[in-house]
Motif scaffolding. Structure first.
Motif, PDB file in Angstrom:
ATOM      1  N   ASP A  70       0.825  -1.205   0.000  1.00 47.44           N
ATOM      2  CA  ASP A  70       0.000   0.000   0.000  1.00 47.44           C
ATOM      3  C   ASP A  70       0.866   1.265   0.000  1.00 47.44           C
ATOM      4  O   ASP A  70       0.570   2.240  -0.706  1.00 47.44           O
ATOM      5  CB  ASP A  70      -0.926   0.012   1.216  1.00 47.44           C
ATOM      6  CG  ASP A  70      -2.078  -0.972   1.083  1.00 47.44           C
ATOM      7  OD1 ASP A  70      -2.308  -1.457  -0.048  1.00 47.44           O
ATOM      8  OD2 ASP A  70      -2.734  -1.266   2.102  1.00 47.44           O
ATOM      9  N   LEU A  71       1.932   1.258   0.796  1.00 48.61           N
ATOM     10  CA  LEU A  71       2.821   2.424   0.832  1.00 48.61           C
ATOM     11  C   LEU A  71       3.451   2.684  -0.534  1.00 48.61           C
ATOM     12  O   LEU A  71       3.519   3.836  -0.989  1.00 48.61           O
ATOM     13  CB  LEU A  71       3.916   2.214   1.881  1.00 48.61           C
ATOM     14  CG  LEU A  71       3.522   2.387   3.347  1.00 48.61           C
ATOM     15  CD1 LEU A  71       4.629   1.879   4.258  1.00 48.61           C
ATOM     16  CD2 LEU A  71       3.215   3.865   3.662  1.00 48.61           C
ATOM     17  N   PHE A  72       3.885   1.628  -1.193  1.00 50.91           N
ATOM     18  CA  PHE A  72       4.528   1.796  -2.491  1.00 50.91           C
ATOM     19  C   PHE A  72       3.525   2.213  -3.562  1.00 50.91           C
ATOM     20  O   PHE A  72       3.911   2.751  -4.612  1.00 50.91           O
ATOM     21  CB  PHE A  72       5.249   0.509  -2.897  1.00 50.91           C
ATOM     22  CG  PHE A  72       6.328   0.088  -1.925  1.00 50.91           C
ATOM     23  CD1 PHE A  72       7.045   1.037  -1.209  1.00 50.91           C
ATOM     24  CD2 PHE A  72       6.621  -1.252  -1.712  1.00 50.91           C
ATOM     25  CE1 PHE A  72       8.033   0.662  -0.311  1.00 50.91           C
ATOM     26  CE2 PHE A  72       7.605  -1.637  -0.816  1.00 50.91           C
ATOM     27  CZ  PHE A  72       8.308  -0.681  -0.119  1.00 50.91           C
ATOM     28  N   ALA A  73       2.246   1.966  -3.289  1.00 55.76           N
ATOM     29  CA  ALA A  73       1.191   2.383  -4.219  1.00 55.76           C
ATOM     30  C   ALA A  73       0.708   3.797  -3.913  1.00 55.76           C
ATOM     31  O   ALA A  73      -0.239   4.290  -4.540  1.00 55.76           O
ATOM     32  CB  ALA A  73       0.023   1.396  -4.156  1.00 55.76           C
ATOM     33  N   GLY A  74       1.313   4.456  -2.937  1.00 56.74           N
ATOM     34  CA  GLY A  74       0.958   5.812  -2.594  1.00 56.74           C
ATOM     35  C   GLY A  74      -0.156   5.946  -1.582  1.00 56.74           C
ATOM     36  O   GLY A  74      -0.638   7.050  -1.320  1.00 56.74           O
ATOM     37  N   LYS A  75      -0.551   4.827  -0.992  1.00 56.87           N
ATOM     38  CA  LYS A  75      -1.636   4.855  -0.020  1.00 56.87           C
ATOM     39  C   LYS A  75      -1.108   5.154   1.384  1.00 56.87           C
ATOM     40  O   LYS A  75       0.068   4.951   1.681  1.00 56.87           O
ATOM     41  CB  LYS A  75      -2.380   3.516  -0.009  1.00 56.87           C
ATOM     42  CG  LYS A  75      -3.041   3.161  -1.335  1.00 56.87           C
ATOM     43  CD  LYS A  75      -3.727   1.804  -1.243  1.00 56.87           C
ATOM     44  CE  LYS A  75      -4.352   1.402  -2.580  1.00 56.87           C
ATOM     45  NZ  LYS A  75      -4.987   0.062  -2.498  1.00 56.87           N
ATOM     46  N   GLU A  76      -1.999   5.602   2.244  1.00 53.72           N
ATOM     47  CA  GLU A  76      -1.660   5.862   3.643  1.00 53.72           C
ATOM     48  C   GLU A  76      -1.983   4.631   4.475  1.00 53.72           C
ATOM     49  O   GLU A  76      -3.026   3.997   4.282  1.00 53.72           O
ATOM     50  CB  GLU A  76      -2.449   7.071   4.158  1.00 53.72           C
ATOM     51  CG  GLU A  76      -2.014   7.540   5.548  1.00 53.72           C
ATOM     52  CD  GLU A  76      -2.719   8.823   5.955  1.00 53.72           C
ATOM     53  OE1 GLU A  76      -2.049   9.863   6.042  1.00 53.72           O
ATOM     54  OE2 GLU A  76      -3.938   8.763   6.168  1.00 53.72           O
ATOM     55  N   VAL A  77      -1.097   4.271   5.401  1.00 54.66           N
ATOM     56  CA  VAL A  77      -1.318   3.106   6.256  1.00 54.66           C
ATOM     57  C   VAL A  77      -1.081   3.500   7.715  1.00 54.66           C
ATOM     58  O   VAL A  77      -0.463   4.525   8.007  1.00 54.66           O
ATOM     59  CB  VAL A  77      -0.378   1.929   5.884  1.00 54.66           C
ATOM     60  CG1 VAL A  77      -0.538   1.545   4.426  1.00 54.66           C
ATOM     61  CG2 VAL A  77       1.077   2.269   6.204  1.00 54.66           C
ATOM     62  N   ILE A  78      -1.595   2.674   8.611  1.00 50.89           N
ATOM     63  CA  ILE A  78      -1.318   2.835  10.039  1.00 50.89           C
ATOM     64  C   ILE A  78      -0.303   1.765  10.439  1.00 50.89           C
ATOM     65  O   ILE A  78      -0.571   0.567  10.300  1.00 50.89           O
ATOM     66  CB  ILE A  78      -2.597   2.699  10.888  1.00 50.89           C
ATOM     67  CG1 ILE A  78      -3.593   3.807  10.527  1.00 50.89           C
ATOM     68  CG2 ILE A  78      -2.251   2.773  12.377  1.00 50.89           C
ATOM     69  CD1 ILE A  78      -4.917   3.689  11.267  1.00 50.89           C
ATOM     70  N   ILE A  79       0.843   2.199  10.912  1.00 49.04           N
ATOM     71  CA  ILE A  79       1.870   1.264  11.375  1.00 49.04           C
ATOM     72  C   ILE A  79       1.499   0.817  12.791  1.00 49.04           C
ATOM     73  O   ILE A  79       1.264   1.659  13.665  1.00 49.04           O
ATOM     74  CB  ILE A  79       3.264   1.923  11.379  1.00 49.04           C
ATOM     75  CG1 ILE A  79       3.597   2.462   9.982  1.00 49.04           C
ATOM     76  CG2 ILE A  79       4.328   0.930  11.853  1.00 49.04           C
ATOM     77  CD1 ILE A  79       3.661   1.408   8.900  1.00 49.04           C
ATOM     78  N   PRO A  80       1.423  -0.497  13.043  1.00 47.15           N
ATOM     79  CA  PRO A  80       1.033  -0.970  14.378  1.00 47.15           C
ATOM     80  C   PRO A  80       2.109  -0.694  15.416  1.00 47.15           C
ATOM     81  O   PRO A  80       3.256  -0.366  15.084  1.00 47.15           O
ATOM     82  CB  PRO A  80       0.851  -2.471  14.166  1.00 47.15           C
ATOM     83  CG  PRO A  80       1.750  -2.808  13.027  1.00 47.15           C
ATOM     84  CD  PRO A  80       1.726  -1.603  12.127  1.00 47.15           C
ATOM     85  N   THR A  81       1.743  -0.804  16.653  1.00 45.10           N
ATOM     86  CA  THR A  81       2.708  -0.768  17.758  1.00 45.10           C
ATOM     87  C   THR A  81       2.545  -2.063  18.548  1.00 45.10           C
ATOM     88  O   THR A  81       1.476  -2.682  18.549  1.00 45.10           O
ATOM     89  CB  THR A  81       2.472   0.432  18.687  1.00 45.10           C
ATOM     90  OG1 THR A  81       1.120   0.377  19.179  1.00 45.10           O
ATOM     91  CG2 THR A  81       2.697   1.735  17.956  1.00 45.10           C
TER      92      THR A  81
END
Length: 553
Positions: free
Chosen positions: A360-371
């Motif tokens: 998703d990141l490489f496709a330009g989308k925004e993601v939530i990185i877990p903790t």
């Protein structure tokens, strides 16, 4: 007057009285294991050879051939056997040990001509002849002057040089036949016990190959590691040019107060290597994520930060993702053979989520990185941890599985640049005794665990075998997958780490199982003169372990 008696306690709880100065070899039948499987003994958790005389009441246990200490004794004894054979066949040439490679140690001879199969065969046949003769492997103390004479007679240049910086009134030596070398630990009592080995030609030298720990009768198939070998060769050539190839050479710089220049040169070389890797990444143009892997205490965190700076200098904007964020909930964590949570295996990570986030990141989308909360063993998501990649932004990820393509199967190969870290010092202790990479890293870990985690040395030593098993299973097999290999060792570092490590190791008590390893490491560190920690630059990888870094961790 009655002869003095001492009490000996055996592993099965049996207690016996014996005479003062009883030789260990005279009471082996009390161990309830075959005598020929005993290579040494632990007396109050310190390893001694079988010729040791008992002088005080103690707990005594056998060191078996397939134990960690037993394996080390076998390999160390093989090295002395090879040195003796080389002395007999090539008395006018020096045998020089290198690094470990493919279940063996790499050696060279300082001959004018490249070593050939005939040379290697001659040494191997001499080793087999010495084994067949079943000669005693003797250990004895001699005066300093006598030790100097023996070492000079054997032509051990670097060993003799080291004796200028470690000058006890009596020196312990090991001897086979007419060849003597310095003592660095217990050996087998007779050459006849060294049945299993082989010599194999490799590059400009050869390998002394030995059995693996799980089968003491079989030499494993050779697994080449060409990238690591080339790295070692590069650094060895560099060390020769500077005239610093042994601990004796390093000690000379320290004693003559010329060490600061060497520290600067060493740090500059490492910076240049990191800069070169950044340039390789830029030249690829398609790289979106840099994956950094290496064994424990190889300096992954500082390397990531230094690489990020180099990439910024080339116009990139690095973003860091910690693989620790992708641990699965405790309820899904696999367990090991002992029923304990196995955080080392790939399945302990949420690989599916990681790959979805990366795609998703490489496709330009925004993601939530877990903790991941290590206290509760739970994974969570927070809107504050949103991420998306803009133009010229690049990801940096470090973790033990970085070189394993099963970690990122959905990421195209051209997007990935993989870096393997190894703390591979080119220094030797002397002509025939190497500095194990694992010892370098263990001492780093002992110092760091004490500085930042409040863990005593015994605790770090206790968990080290588990760490090493994880490395052997999940890191080392993938080293040849790397696009670049970086040496994170600094040839001066053990002289700095000594300042911190020695007091910690001296706190390990004889009643603790880790005492034998602490004693071994202390003897190892005795070979180094000390360097004041103030000499270490603020951005040095050393600061990750001793503190005072310019970087924030």
């Amino acid at each position: 007057m009655d002869e003095k008696k001492i009490k000996i306690t055996f592993p099965n709880g049996k207690v016996m009285e014996t005479a003062y100065r009883t030789r260990i070899s005279d009471i082996l039948e009390n161990f309830e294991v075959p005598k020929d499987s005993i290579y040494a003994v632990k007396i109050n958790n310190k390893v001694y050879s079988l010729e040791k005389h008992l002088k005080y009441s103690a707990k005594v246990e056998p060191v078996l051939y397939d134990s960690k200490e037993g394996i080390a004794i076998y390999r160390r004894s093989l090295c002395l056997l090879l040195a003796t054979a080389a002395y007999h066949i090539y008395p006018n040439h020096r045998l020089l040990v290198g690094h470990s490679l493919g279940s063996g140690y790499y050696y060279t001879l300082d001959t004018e001509n490249p070593i050939n199969e005939a040379d290697i065969k001659a040494m191997e046949q001499e080793m087999k002849a010495l084994v067949k003769m079943n000669l005693p492997v003797e250990s004895s103390f001699v005066s300093y002057d006598e030790a100097v004479e023996l070492i000079e007679k054997s032509g051990l240049t670097e060993t003799r040089k080291q004796m200028n910086y470690n000058c006890p009134p009596r020196v312990r030596i090991n001897t086979i036949s007419d060849f003597s070398d310095l003592y660095f630990g217990p050996l087998v009592p007779f050459t006849g016990m060294l049945q299993h080995f082989e010599l194999m030609q490799y590059r400009e030298g050869f390998l002394l190959r030995f059995p693996k720990s799980n089968d003491q009768t079989k030499i494993p198939d050779f697994v080449d590691q060409p990238k690591l070998f080339e790295l070692y060769k590069k650094y060895k050539t560099w060390g020769k040019r500077l005239g610093v190839t042994s601990v004796a050479s390093l000690n000379e710089l320290i004693i003559t107060r010329k060490i600061n220049d060497f520290i600067d040169i060493t740090e500059t070389l490492q910076e240049k290597c990191i800069s070169d890797i950044a340039s390789q990444i830029a030249e690829r143009k398609t790289v979106r994520v840099v994956l950094i892997a290496g064994p424990s205490s190889s300096g992954k965190t500082t390397t990531s930060k230094k690489l990020a700076l180099e990439l910024q200098a080339l116009g990139y904007i690095p973003k860091v993702i910690s693989l620790d964020c992708y641990y699965v909930d405790h309820s899904r964590t696999p367990v090991d053979e002992n029923g304990e949570p196995d955080y080392e295996c790939l399945e302990a990570l949420d690989v599916e989520l990681l790959n979805k986030n990366l795609v998703d990141l490489f496709a330009g989308k925004e993601v939530i990185i877990p903790t991941y909360n290590f206290s509760t063993g739970t994974q969570s998501f927070n809107e504050k941890n949103k991420m998306h990649l803009k133009e010229h932004e690049i990801l940096i990820m470090e973790g033990i599985h970085g070189l394993n393509d099963k970690l990122t199967p959905k990421v195209p190969a051209e997007y990935k640049f993989k870096i393997y870290l190894s703390a591979l010092t080119q220094l030797n202790l002397d002509d025939h005794n190497r500095i194990p990479t694992s010892d370098n890293r263990l001492i780093r870990r002992i110092v760091r665990d004490s500085q930042f985690r409040g863990k005593p040395a015994a605790g770090t030593i206790a968990m080290w075998p588990s760490v090493r098993r994880g490395e052997a299973q999940y890191i080392f097999p993938f080293s040849n997958n790397a696009d670049a290999v970086l040496n994170t060792a600094l040839d001066y570092e053990l002289s700095v780490l000594k300042v911190y490590a020695e007091p910690l190791l001296k706190c390990v008590k004889p009643c603790e199982p880790e005492y034998s390893e602490a004693c071994r490491l202390l003897h190892f560190l005795e070979q180094f003169c000390s360097i004041a920690p103030t000499a270490v630059p603020p951005r040095s990888i050393m600061r990750e372990f001793i503190g005072g870094s310019a970087f924030k961790y």
